[in-house]
Design a protein around this motif. Structure first.
Motif, PDB file in Angstrom:
ATOM      1  N   GLY A 165       0.781  -1.232   0.000  1.00  0.00           N
ATOM      2  CA  GLY A 165       0.000   0.000   0.000  1.00  0.00           C
ATOM      3  C   GLY A 165       0.813   1.282   0.000  1.00  0.00           C
ATOM      4  N   VAL A 166       2.137   1.200  -0.120  1.00  0.00           N
ATOM      5  CA  VAL A 166       2.953   2.426  -0.133  1.00  0.00           C
ATOM      6  C   VAL A 166       3.805   2.423  -1.398  1.00  0.00           C
ATOM      7  N   ILE A 167       3.590   3.439  -2.259  1.00  0.00           N
ATOM      8  CA  ILE A 167       4.339   3.521  -3.517  1.00  0.00           C
ATOM      9  C   ILE A 167       4.979   4.906  -3.601  1.00  0.00           C
ATOM     10  N   ILE A 168       6.254   4.931  -3.984  1.00  0.00           N
ATOM     11  CA  ILE A 168       6.943   6.219  -4.144  1.00  0.00           C
ATOM     12  C   ILE A 168       6.849   6.613  -5.608  1.00  0.00           C
ATOM     13  N   ALA A 169       6.118   7.697  -5.875  1.00  0.00           N
ATOM     14  CA  ALA A 169       5.938   8.156  -7.265  1.00  0.00           C
ATOM     15  C   ALA A 169       6.985   9.226  -7.561  1.00  0.00           C
ATOM     16  N   LEU A 170       7.708   9.019  -8.667  1.00  0.00           N
ATOM     17  CA  LEU A 170       8.781   9.962  -9.016  1.00  0.00           C
ATOM     18  C   LEU A 170       8.294  11.067  -9.940  1.00  0.00           C
ATOM     19  N   SER A 171       7.118  10.905 -10.501  1.00  0.00           N
ATOM     20  CA  SER A 171       6.608  11.908 -11.450  1.00  0.00           C
ATOM     21  C   SER A 171       5.093  11.989 -11.324  1.00  0.00           C
ATOM     22  N   SER A 173       2.962  11.529 -13.693  1.00  0.00           N
ATOM     23  CA  SER A 173       2.251  10.428 -14.353  1.00  0.00           C
ATOM     24  C   SER A 173       2.295   9.164 -13.495  1.00  0.00           C
ATOM     25  N   GLU A 174       3.418   8.941 -12.800  1.00  0.00           N
ATOM     26  CA  GLU A 174       3.468   7.768 -11.912  1.00  0.00           C
ATOM     27  C   GLU A 174       2.445   7.903 -10.791  1.00  0.00           C
ATOM     28  N   ALA A 175       2.368   9.109 -10.217  1.00  0.00           N
ATOM     29  CA  ALA A 175       1.400   9.332  -9.131  1.00  0.00           C
ATOM     30  C   ALA A 175      -0.021   9.079  -9.638  1.00  0.00           C
ATOM     31  N   GLU A 176      -0.302   9.576 -10.834  1.00  0.00           N
ATOM     32  CA  GLU A 176      -1.657   9.391 -11.392  1.00  0.00           C
ATOM     33  C   GLU A 176      -1.969   7.914 -11.598  1.00  0.00           C
TER      34      GLU A 176
END
Ligand code: GLY
Length: 453
Positions: A165-171, A173-176
């Motif tokens: 349940g924890v993801i590190i988004a670098l951009s 588009s990744e967050a989206e």
């Protein structure tokens, strides 16, 4: 004293091993346990029908069984049964149990609850915002990534998600993509309906496990921290590769200096206790502070309402005090006068995993252990994903098995931890990596840099 431990991992084996050293403990039931607890002194495994201690029927059966067996103390290992209210059920049945009640367990089972608690009581943490709708979350991510040199954005599913349940988004588009997957597609089910978006901070992670006694209506609540520990989450050396349940741990952490410890007490531990007391939380159990240390300052990333795995396999071998007595002092409110004693030195506990883990892997491989070689190193094995011929209970009667007289077979990704004590961190590491040579199974893999990264 008859004890019941709930859980089936390496952490529960370590708890059972330590409780078995207590003179007051006569018998330990581990539900459902594993191949290691089946062979531990004073221990017997207790199968759970359906296998899941978080399921309502299993909880009901466990409480009924514990009453019939006159269990004096129950210790809950994993978070799911706590979040499902196992403690409330046991207490309602008059059974002494170590763990937070369902309300307090939200400190782990709801990231939004935990963040709002931290903010309300001034526990130092990282900037974040909670979202219940995807469009607002996307707008926030867009603003975040529009800043100059934005840090990555941590997307946290609100609920329990078994480490996914924890993801590190670098951009942006990744967050989206993550928001789409958690909030729209519900790939984590209900756990991802609400998300917390948090600034990523660089630093060094430290885990502090602690004993808590916060009893509503009773003054003098206490949080007693244990020696520091560090988990190594990534699969490969140097902190590379996919996240895992933990590839090994060390305790104590040399860079958790007395000055940082003081900062932790002031900025995190004390406001947490104040918050628990003001909220009237019934918290008589273990807690885990997941810290990030940056420039000698501690930031709280998360609470877990239990002992950490594999940190427990490194920390409990250093505990000199009687774990049974510690548990009782959490329950009766005398924790404030409990004198926690620690061995000197350090423990390094690398985890041996099945080849392919954390992706798909084989189960059922025979584990061979050279007991003589292992004994020479003084290391202790804590079994996680491995089974033996479990000892089963019939009609409430249980047979206690003695020693490792059965073969063990791999049954999970993280198979076992090798916990070795040393005079210092270097010595502990050398002993652990010597001891690991006494264990073999097809596909066995481990990281060679536990405690170094
Ligand atoms: N080692 C982190 C955890 O137990 O979740």
């Amino acid at each position: 004293m008859k004890v019941l431990i709930i859980g089936s991992g390496g952490r529960e084996h370590a708890i059972a091993w330590k409780l078995a050293q207590s003179d007051a403990v006569t018998r330990i039931f581990v539900a459902p346990g594993n191949g290691g607890t089946a062979g531990e002194a004073k221990c017997v495994n207790l199968p759970i029908p359906g296998g899941d201690p978080a399921a309502e029927k299993a909880q009901k059966d466990l409480a009924a069984w514990a009453r019939k067996e006159k269990i004096d103390l129950t210790v809950v290992g994993p978070e799911a049964p706590l979040a499902a209210g196992l403690v409330d059920r046991f207490r309602a049945a008059g059974l002494p149990i170590v763990g937070p009640d369902k309300n307090a367990a939200q400190l782990e089972s709801s990231k939004a609850f935990a963040k709002s608690f931290m903010e309300k009581y001034g526990v130092r943490t990282v900037r974040s915002k909670t979202f219940i709708d995807q469009i607002s979350a996307i707008d926030y991510a867009e603003e975040h990534f529009a800043q100059d040199n934005p840090p990555p954005l941590v997307v946290k599913a609100n609920g329990l998600a078994a480490g996914k349940g924890v993801i590190i988004a670098l951009s942006q588009s990744e967050a989206e993509n993550v928001l789409q997957s958690f909030m729209r597609e519900r790939t984590l089910g209900e756990a991802g309906r609400i998300v917390v978006l948090e600034d990523y901070i660089e630093g060094r992670e430290v885990s502090i496990l602690a004993a808590v006694s916060s009893i509503p209506g009773k003054a003098g609540g206490t949080i007693l921290p244990f020696v520091s520990a560090r988990d190594h989450k990534r699969r490969f050396e140097g902190g590379r590769g996919p996240n895992t349940g933990g590839m090994g741990a060390i305790a104590p952490v040399p860079d958790f200096t007395p000055a940082i410890e003081e900062d932790f007490r002031r900025a995190i531990l004390e406001p947490t206790l104040r918050g628990m007391e003001r909220e009237g939380m019934d918290y008589r159990g273990f807690i885990f502070f997941g810290l990030m240390i940056r420039e000698d300052r501690c930031f709280l990333l998360e609470y877990n309402v239990r002992l950490g795995d594999p940190e427990t396999q490194a920390v409990l071998p250093l505990l000199k005090s009687d774990l049974g007595e510690l548990c009782l002092s959490m329950l009766d409110g005398s924790l404030g006068s409990f004198s926690l004693q620690w061995e000197s030195g350090a423990v390094c506990a690398p985890v041996a995993v099945a080849g392919g883990y954390p992706s798909s892997y084989f189960k059922g491989n025979l584990i061979t252990i050279d007991r003589e070689e292992l004994a020479q190193t003084g290391a202790q094995l804590f079994i996680a994903g491995a089974t033996a011929d479990h000892v089963v209970t019939t009609g409430g009667q249980a047979n206690v098995s003695a020693g490792y007289d059965r073969d063990l077979y791999t049954a999970g990704g993280r198979v076992l931890a090798i916990s070795a004590w040393g005079a210092d961190e270097e010595d502990a590491r050398a002993r652990a990596y010597k001891a690991i040579r006494a264990v073999r199974f097809n596909g066995m893999a481990f990281r060679r840099d536990i405690g170094r990264e």
